[in-house]
Scaffold this active site. Structure first.
Site, PDB file in Angstrom:
ATOM      1  N   HIS A 272       0.976  -1.189   0.020  1.00 34.99           N
ATOM      2  CA  HIS A 272      -0.040  -0.100  -0.070  1.00 34.99           C
ATOM      3  C   HIS A 272       0.952   1.215   0.037  1.00 34.99           C
ATOM      4  CE1 HIS A 272       0.943   0.949   4.138  1.00 34.99           C
ATOM      5  NE2 HIS A 272       0.614  -0.505   4.655  1.00 34.99           N
ATOM      6  N   ASP A 398      -0.264 -19.373  13.023  1.00 29.53           N
ATOM      7  CA  ASP A 398       0.920 -19.829  13.656  1.00 29.53           C
ATOM      8  C   ASP A 398       1.061 -19.675  14.817  1.00 29.53           C
ATOM      9  OD1 ASP A 398       3.810 -19.886  13.963  1.00 29.53           O
ATOM     10  OD2 ASP A 398       3.814 -20.825  12.045  1.00 29.53           O
ATOM     11  N   SER A 413       3.561  -4.649   6.942  1.00 28.22           N
ATOM     12  CA  SER A 413       3.051  -4.465   5.798  1.00 28.22           C
ATOM     13  C   SER A 413       3.985  -4.630   4.848  1.00 28.22           C
ATOM     14  CB  SER A 413       2.341  -2.903   5.795  1.00 28.22           C
ATOM     15  OG  SER A 413       1.436  -2.781   6.176  1.00 28.22           O
TER      16      SER A 413
END
Length: 450
Positions: A272, A398, A413
Site C-alpha cells: 500500500h 501460526d 505491511s
C-alpha cells in the site's frame, strides 16, 4: 308497525355485496403490489450479489494457458486489437487465444485462455446474453519469477515541494486568533514555489515567509493534480514573527517490509502507499531511500489496539540498501543496491494470479527478530471487487507468530504471501478488533505499478 327498508342498486347506494367485492379487489391489488415489490427486491439483491461476485479485472500470465471459472450466467465478447478463437488451445469450444478481432465467450462455464505476450483486453458481458451487465478488463502480464523477501526496511522519502498537512490559527500581536491561509490553502496541497522560486524543505520556506514581513507571496500550488497560483500574506504572531498558519512537512519515514526483489534489482514493498495520517492522501515524493533496520522491540496486538514493531534505522550512506522511485496505492517501488542482492538467498518463485488462488493454507515471510521467518496463515476470502489493498482476507494461525506478535502488527505491511510454492500477494492491513486477521493485496496488482 315499521316497514323494512331495502337498498337497491338504483338508489345510488352500494350494497353490502358491492362493498365486499371492492375490498376484495383492493386486497388483491395490494397483494399484487407486494408480490411485485418482493420479486423486484429479490431480483435487485441477486443482481447486486452477481455484480459484486463478478471481478471487474482478470489477470492472466503470458505464455501459459489458464482457466477462468466465474460460474456466473454471463456471456459476451472479448474485444481488442488481437482476439481470435484458437482450436489449438485446450479442448472443446469454450477456449480463447488472445490474438485478433472479437471473440464470443460464455462465462457460465470455465473458459481456457492463452496469451502470448502482455497486453490488455475488455470483455463486454451480459446477463443470460441479453441484459447489459459490466465490462471486465483482462490484463496479460509477464510470466515472472520473483525472490520473496520478508526483510524489514527503513524508509525515508523526500516530498515533492512542501506538503500542507492542514491550516491552523495562532494568536496575533493584538491577542486575537488569526489564520492567514484559511480558505486559501488546504490539507493535501503541495507548495512547489514561492514567488517563482522552487521550495523543497521546510526550513528554507519558513525563513522566506519570516523575511516577507507581510508582503504578498505568490505560491505555485499543486492541488488534486492541477497547478494553481495562490496569493497569501503572512501575519505576525504574539512574538512578532511572520507566520502563514499552516502545518507542513517535507519528508516521511517509517518501517515496513520488503515484498519481493527481481533479477534486475527492482523491488516492491508495503503493498500500500505511504499516506499522510491527517489527509489520508498519498504523499508525493521527489526522492527516497531504503535503509537497513534492526528490530529492537515488538509490541503485541490486542483487540482494539494494533501492535507494532520498533526498529533502529541508521540514515547513513553506508546503511542505504536501495532507492525509492514511486509511492503508489499498490506500494513503494525502486531499485536495490547491487551489493545487497546476495542477501536474498531464497529461490525465486513463480507468481499466481487471483483467479488461480484458493481459500486455504498459505504462509507469510516477515522479520520480527534477527532473521526472516515463515509463518502459517489461512486465506479466508478472495475479494475481487474490493479496494486493491484488501483483495485477500487472511487469518494468522501460526502459534509462534501469535505468541510473538498476537497476529498482524504495524511494520509487517509488505510481508510476502506464498501459497503452493508461488508468490500470490502481500500483507497490507490488520483488523483493529481482531489482530489475528487482516488483508492482503494480490501480487498481480503490485506488479502493475509503477
Amino acid at each position: 308497525m315499521k316497514h323494512a327498508e331495502f337498498v337497491s342498486d338504483t338508489d345510488g347506494r352500494r350494497t353490502e355485496s358491492d362493498l365486499y367485492n371492492t375490498r376484495k379487489r383492493t386486497y388483491r391489488a395490494w397483494l399484487f403490489v407486494i408480490l411485485l415489490a418482493s420479486i423486484l427486491a429479490i431480483f435487485t439483491v441477486m443482481y447486486v450479489d452477481l455484480y459484486q461476485s463478478t471481478p471487474g479485472r482478470i489477470t492472466i500470465i503470458a505464455g501459459s494457458e489458464q482457466s477462468i471459472d466465474l460460474n456466473v450466467p454471463l456471456s459476451g465478447t472479448i474485444v481488442s486489437r488481437r482476439v481470435q478463437a484458437d482450436p489449438g488451445v485446450g479442448e472443446g469450444e469454450n477456449a480463447v487465444s488472445v490474438s485478433a478481432g472479437t471473440m464470443h465467450v460464455d462465462f457460465s462455464a470455465p473458459v481456457r485462455v492463452y496469451a502470448d505476450k502482455p497486453s490488455a483486453y475488455v470483455a463486454n458481458v451480459k446477463v443470460f446474453g441479453i441484459i447489459p451487465f459490466k465490462q471486465i478488463r483482462i490484463d496479460v502480464i509477464d510470466n515472472l519469477k520473483l525472490i520473496p523477501a520478508g526483510t524489514s526496511i527503513g524508509i525515508y522519502m523526500k516530498t515533492t515541494g512542501i506538503y500542507v498537512v492542514g491550516c491552523a490559527t495562532f494568536e496575533s500581536g493584538t491577542g486575537t486568533e488569526i489564520s492567514p491561509c484559511e480558505y486559501l490553502l488546504r490539507a493535501g496541497d503541495v507548495i512547489l514555489a514561492a514567488d517563482n522560486v522552487p521550495v523543497s524543505d521546510n526550513q528554507t520556506f519558513i525563513q522566506y515567509v519570516e523575511e516577507s514581513e507581510g508582503r504578498p507571496i505568490f505560491l505555485d500550488v499543486l492541488r488534486k493534480e492541477e497547478e494553481i497560483t495562490v496569493k497569501v500574506a503572512a501575519q505576525q504572531n504574539a512574538d512578532g514573527i511572520y507566520r502563514l498558519g499552516i502545518w507542513i512537512k517535507d519528508s516521511a519515514q517509517g518501517i515496513g517490509t520488503l515484498t519481493y526483489v527481481s533479477a534486475d534489482c527492482s523491488y516492491g514493498a508495503l503493498g500500500h502507499g505511504i499516506s499522510d495520517k491527517d489527509t489520508a492522501e498519498l504523499i508525493p515524493i521527489a526522492s527516497g531511500s531504503l535503509f537497513q533496520t534492526q528490530i529492537v522491540n515488538v509490541r503485541k496486538g490486542v483487540k482494539g489496539e494494533p501492535g507494532e514493531m520498533t526498529g533502529l534505522i541508521r540514515y547513513t550512506g553506508s546503511h542505504k540498501i536501495g532507492t525509492i522511485e514511486g509511492n503508489t496505492e499498490h506500494g513503494i517501488y525502486g531499485v536495490m543496491e547491487d551489493t545487497m542482492m546476495d542477501r536474498f538467498d531464497r529461490e525465486p518463485l513463480s507468481i499466481a494470479t487471483s483467479n488461480e488462488m484458493k481459500c486455504g493454507p498459505a504462509t507469510i515471510l516477515c522479520t520480527l527478530e534477527d532473521e526472516v521467518c515463515e509463518y502459517e496463515i489461512e486465506i479466508e476470502k478472495i475479494n475481487h471487487n474490493q479496494d486493491v489493498s484488501r483483495g485477500l482476507t487472511i487469518h494468522v494461525t501460526d502459534p509462534e507468530l501469535l505468541e510473538l506478535a498476537g497476529g498482524i502488527i504495524q511494520g509487517m505491511s509488505g510481508s510476502p504471501i506464498i501459497q503452493d510454492g508461488r508468490l500470490i500477494g502481500a500483507v497490507t492491513h490488520v483488523l483493529v478488533n481482531d489482530p489475528t486477521r487482516g488483508y492482503g493485496i494480490f501480487i498481480e496488482e503490485m506488479l502493475k505499478q509503477p
